[in-house]
Scaffold this motif. Structure first.
Motif, PDB file in Angstrom:
ATOM      1  N   VAL A 106      56.297  11.096  69.080  1.00 49.93           N
ATOM      2  CA  VAL A 106      55.660   9.848  67.970  1.00 49.93           C
ATOM      3  C   VAL A 106      56.162   9.044  67.668  1.00 49.93           C
ATOM      4  CG1 VAL A 106      54.032   9.538  65.853  1.00 49.93           C
ATOM      5  CG2 VAL A 106      54.043  11.581  67.777  1.00 49.93           C
ATOM      6  N   THR A 107      56.511   7.859  67.721  1.00 49.85           N
ATOM      7  CA  THR A 107      57.361   7.033  67.546  1.00 49.85           C
ATOM      8  C   THR A 107      56.967   5.960  66.618  1.00 49.85           C
ATOM      9  OG1 THR A 107      58.518   6.505  69.656  1.00 49.85           O
ATOM     10  CG2 THR A 107      59.159   5.146  67.746  1.00 49.85           C
ATOM     11  N   ILE A 108      57.641   5.925  64.516  1.00 54.58           N
ATOM     12  CA  ILE A 108      57.144   4.996  64.350  1.00 54.58           C
ATOM     13  C   ILE A 108      57.654   3.829  63.546  1.00 54.58           C
ATOM     14  CG2 ILE A 108      56.843   4.932  61.382  1.00 54.58           C
ATOM     15  CD1 ILE A 108      56.495   8.369  61.304  1.00 54.58           C
ATOM     16  N   LYS A 109      57.501   2.553  63.941  1.00 51.50           N
ATOM     17  CA  LYS A 109      58.184   1.323  64.276  1.00 51.50           C
ATOM     18  C   LYS A 109      57.377   0.348  62.978  1.00 51.50           C
ATOM     19  CE  LYS A 109      58.245  -2.805  66.200  1.00 51.50           C
ATOM     20  NZ  LYS A 109      57.411  -3.290  67.264  1.00 51.50           N
ATOM     21  N   LEU A 110      58.631   0.296  62.206  1.00 49.62           N
ATOM     22  CA  LEU A 110      57.989  -0.725  60.701  1.00 49.62           C
ATOM     23  C   LEU A 110      58.983  -2.243  61.610  1.00 49.62           C
ATOM     24  CD1 LEU A 110      60.052   1.501  58.406  1.00 49.62           C
ATOM     25  CD2 LEU A 110      57.694   0.773  58.974  1.00 49.62           C
ATOM     26  N   SER A 111      57.678  -3.257  61.628  1.00 55.05           N
ATOM     27  CA  SER A 111      58.059  -4.039  61.830  1.00 55.05           C
ATOM     28  C   SER A 111      58.300  -5.741  60.513  1.00 55.05           C
ATOM     29  CB  SER A 111      56.592  -4.874  63.053  1.00 55.05           C
ATOM     30  OG  SER A 111      56.556  -6.331  63.231  1.00 55.05           O
ATOM     31  N   ASN A 112      59.213  -6.339  60.752  1.00 52.23           N
ATOM     32  CA  ASN A 112      59.971  -7.373  59.438  1.00 52.23           C
ATOM     33  C   ASN A 112      59.777  -7.980  59.907  1.00 52.23           C
ATOM     34  OD1 ASN A 112      61.489  -6.853  57.271  1.00 52.23           O
ATOM     35  ND2 ASN A 112      62.709  -8.273  57.872  1.00 52.23           N
ATOM     36  N   HIS A 113      58.831  -9.274  59.453  1.00 56.10           N
ATOM     37  CA  HIS A 113      58.541 -10.778  59.653  1.00 56.10           C
ATOM     38  C   HIS A 113      59.360 -11.659  58.146  1.00 56.10           C
ATOM     39  CE1 HIS A 113      54.559 -10.061  61.846  1.00 56.10           C
ATOM     40  NE2 HIS A 113      55.733  -8.497  61.966  1.00 56.10           N
ATOM     41  N   ASP A 114      60.387 -11.653  58.986  1.00 56.50           N
ATOM     42  CA  ASP A 114      60.934 -13.060  57.923  1.00 56.50           C
ATOM     43  C   ASP A 114      60.208 -14.558  58.274  1.00 56.50           C
ATOM     44  OD1 ASP A 114      62.781 -11.888  56.640  1.00 56.50           O
ATOM     45  OD2 ASP A 114      64.242 -11.757  58.075  1.00 56.50           O
ATOM     46  N   GLY A 115      59.737 -14.102  58.908  1.00 53.04           N
ATOM     47  CA  GLY A 115      58.366 -16.195  59.407  1.00 53.04           C
ATOM     48  C   GLY A 115      56.709 -15.743  59.753  1.00 53.04           C
ATOM     49  N   GLY A 116      56.704 -15.627  60.268  1.00 50.88           N
ATOM     50  CA  GLY A 116      55.267 -15.393  60.762  1.00 50.88           C
ATOM     51  C   GLY A 116      54.851 -14.700  61.942  1.00 50.88           C
ATOM     52  N   ALA A 117      55.549 -14.561  62.143  1.00 51.82           N
ATOM     53  CA  ALA A 117      55.447 -13.798  63.040  1.00 51.82           C
ATOM     54  C   ALA A 117      57.540 -12.339  63.388  1.00 51.82           C
ATOM     55  CB  ALA A 117      55.804 -13.669  64.914  1.00 51.82           C
ATOM     56  N   GLU A 118      56.986 -11.463  64.038  1.00 53.70           N
ATOM     57  CA  GLU A 118      58.556 -10.433  63.974  1.00 53.70           C
ATOM     58  C   GLU A 118      59.487 -10.799  64.408  1.00 53.70           C
ATOM     59  OE1 GLU A 118      59.504  -6.429  67.107  1.00 53.70           O
ATOM     60  OE2 GLU A 118      57.528  -6.141  65.477  1.00 53.70           O
ATOM     61  N   THR A 119      60.695 -10.776  63.322  1.00 53.62           N
ATOM     62  CA  THR A 119      61.682 -11.494  63.593  1.00 53.62           C
ATOM     63  C   THR A 119      62.845  -9.906  63.929  1.00 53.62           C
ATOM     64  OG1 THR A 119      61.983 -11.512  61.180  1.00 53.62           O
ATOM     65  CG2 THR A 119      61.008 -13.096  62.027  1.00 53.62           C
ATOM     66  N   SER A 120      62.444  -8.600  63.514  1.00 54.33           N
ATOM     67  CA  SER A 120      63.501  -7.577  64.191  1.00 54.33           C
ATOM     68  C   SER A 120      62.515  -6.345  63.382  1.00 54.33           C
ATOM     69  CB  SER A 120      64.643  -7.631  63.018  1.00 54.33           C
ATOM     70  OG  SER A 120      63.870  -7.238  61.915  1.00 54.33           O
TER      71      SER A 120
END
Length: 385
Positions: free
Chosen positions: A307-321
């Protein structure tokens, strides 16, 4: 395409089902049996997994312009059978999907290793009959077998074997192609479509769910940002289980012993992840040290599956990292508590491990064969320090 159901008085047409029913691919030779009788009924087809075409919930869906109806047995007027009429202007691959009211015209799961038998009354000997089995949710997961009739104007039992079947695939839809790849004016009758039901694979089907509540977390609420937990005040989540394509799963609410949980329903073939999007409440997790989550599976995933847990970072309006972490092994049968140091998460996108604007959580559970259904239950999802 026409749908025939004994509970319906009208026919329905839909081109999409035609494409599902007649996917490409080669055939696997079947075998013949010279068993014949004066009736299509042998007296051995009285309950599933056998369709005798006299059921009140019988459904038939034609494709390729095949004529379909429930009719009297040509050799025994007291017996009901399926009458299939194939004209010269019908498609050579014309056929019929048979079911008993299952979702997506499905039947109970078929064990391809045991084969399928079908009673056939053919207008001539030497005519090819094909029986295709597939996953009701994934038209690309199928196998086919062909057998030739040996009788004209008599009942016989044909056997269809599936040596090329994938043992990990759920086969729960069945279609019959009379006179496959021919275009003559022909009338066929079929009866007693019989197969062996296959039990679900260990770790692939979660029909029970949690039998007890997850233990309440003990982290100080002042040091927590909670995505979902009865123990804390949760941030506003825009959407649980957003539809991000065929591989995304829906997320629903559940409860046990007065405690709420979320259920990620990866039942449909190809579904492998569920998500929570909280873009309106994205937050800076830089100072937090741990990601926490409880999960429950009815059975463990097979060895090597994660099982993979992913944390999505949005510096703007979409994922940036993004960063992610693989949980291994994946245990089943009880609540499992994860307290993962955020320093253990690896870069998964954007060449950055930034956590200054965490906006989405994605939980992925790919299986060796994503056609196998899976439900994952989660609770107490939060960040702590």
């Amino acid at each position: 395409m026409r749908t025939l159901n004994l509970k319906m008085t009208a026919c329905a047409f839909a081109a999409a089902a035609l494409l599902t029913a007649c996917g490409g691919g080669g055939t696997t030779p079947g075998t013949d049996s010279n068993t014949s009788a004066v009736s299509g009924a042998t007296g051995t087809c009285t309950a599933a997994p056998c369709i005798n075409f006299g059921e009140s919930n019988l459904g038939m869906v034609d494709f390729g312009r095949l004529g379909i109806e429930v009719a009297n047995d040509p050799a025994d007027a007291s017996n009901k059978v399926a009458k299939l009429t194939k004209a010269t202007d019908d498609e050579p691959w014309a056929g019929v999907t048979v079911h008993l009211g299952g979702t997506g015209n499905s039947v109970t799961r078929i064990d391809p290793a045991q084969g399928i038998t079908l009673r056939v009354y053919s207008p001539a000997a030497g005519l090819p009959i094909m029986v295709k089995i597939e996953n009701a949710s994934n038209a690309d997961a199928f196998v086919e077998a062909t057998a030739s009739t040996t009788k004209a104007g008599e009942w016989e039992t044909l056997t269809f074997t599936y040596a090329a079947a994938n043992t990990a695939t759920t086969y729960n839809k069945v279609s019959v192609f009379p006179g496959f790849n021919t275009q003559f004016n022909e009338v066929y009758y079929i009866d007693e479509l019989k197969y062996t039901a296959k039990a679900a694979d260990s770790g692939s089907s979660n029909a029970t769910g949690p039998t007890a509540a997850a233990l309440a977390p003990t982290a100080n609420a002042a040091n927590v940002v909670s995505i979902f937990s009865d123990a804390y005040t949760n941030i506003a989540v825009n959407e649980w289980g957003p539809n991000w394509g065929a591989s995304s799963a829906r997320v629903s609410d559940g409860a046990v012993a007065g405690d709420n949980f979320k259920s990620i329903d990866m039942t449909a073939a190809g579904q492998e992840f569920g998500a929570a999007s909280f873009t309106d409440s994205k937050f800076d997790a830089t100072s937090y040290t741990h990601f926490n989550m409880d999960y429950w599976l009815d059975a463990p995933l097979l060895a090597g599956q994660v099982v993979t847990i992913k944390l999505s970072n949005h510096d703007g309006g979409a994922e940036t990292s993004a960063v992610d972490f693989e949980v291994l092994p994946v245990v089943g049968g009880s609540w499992q508590r994860l307290a993962i140091p955020l320093s253990s998460f690896k870069i998964a996108g954007g060449a950055s491990a930034s956590r200054n604007n965490i906006a989405q959580l994605v939980i992925t559970a790919p299986r060796t064969n994503n056609g196998l259904p899976l439900k994952m239950y989660i609770d107490n999802v939060y960040f702590s320090k």
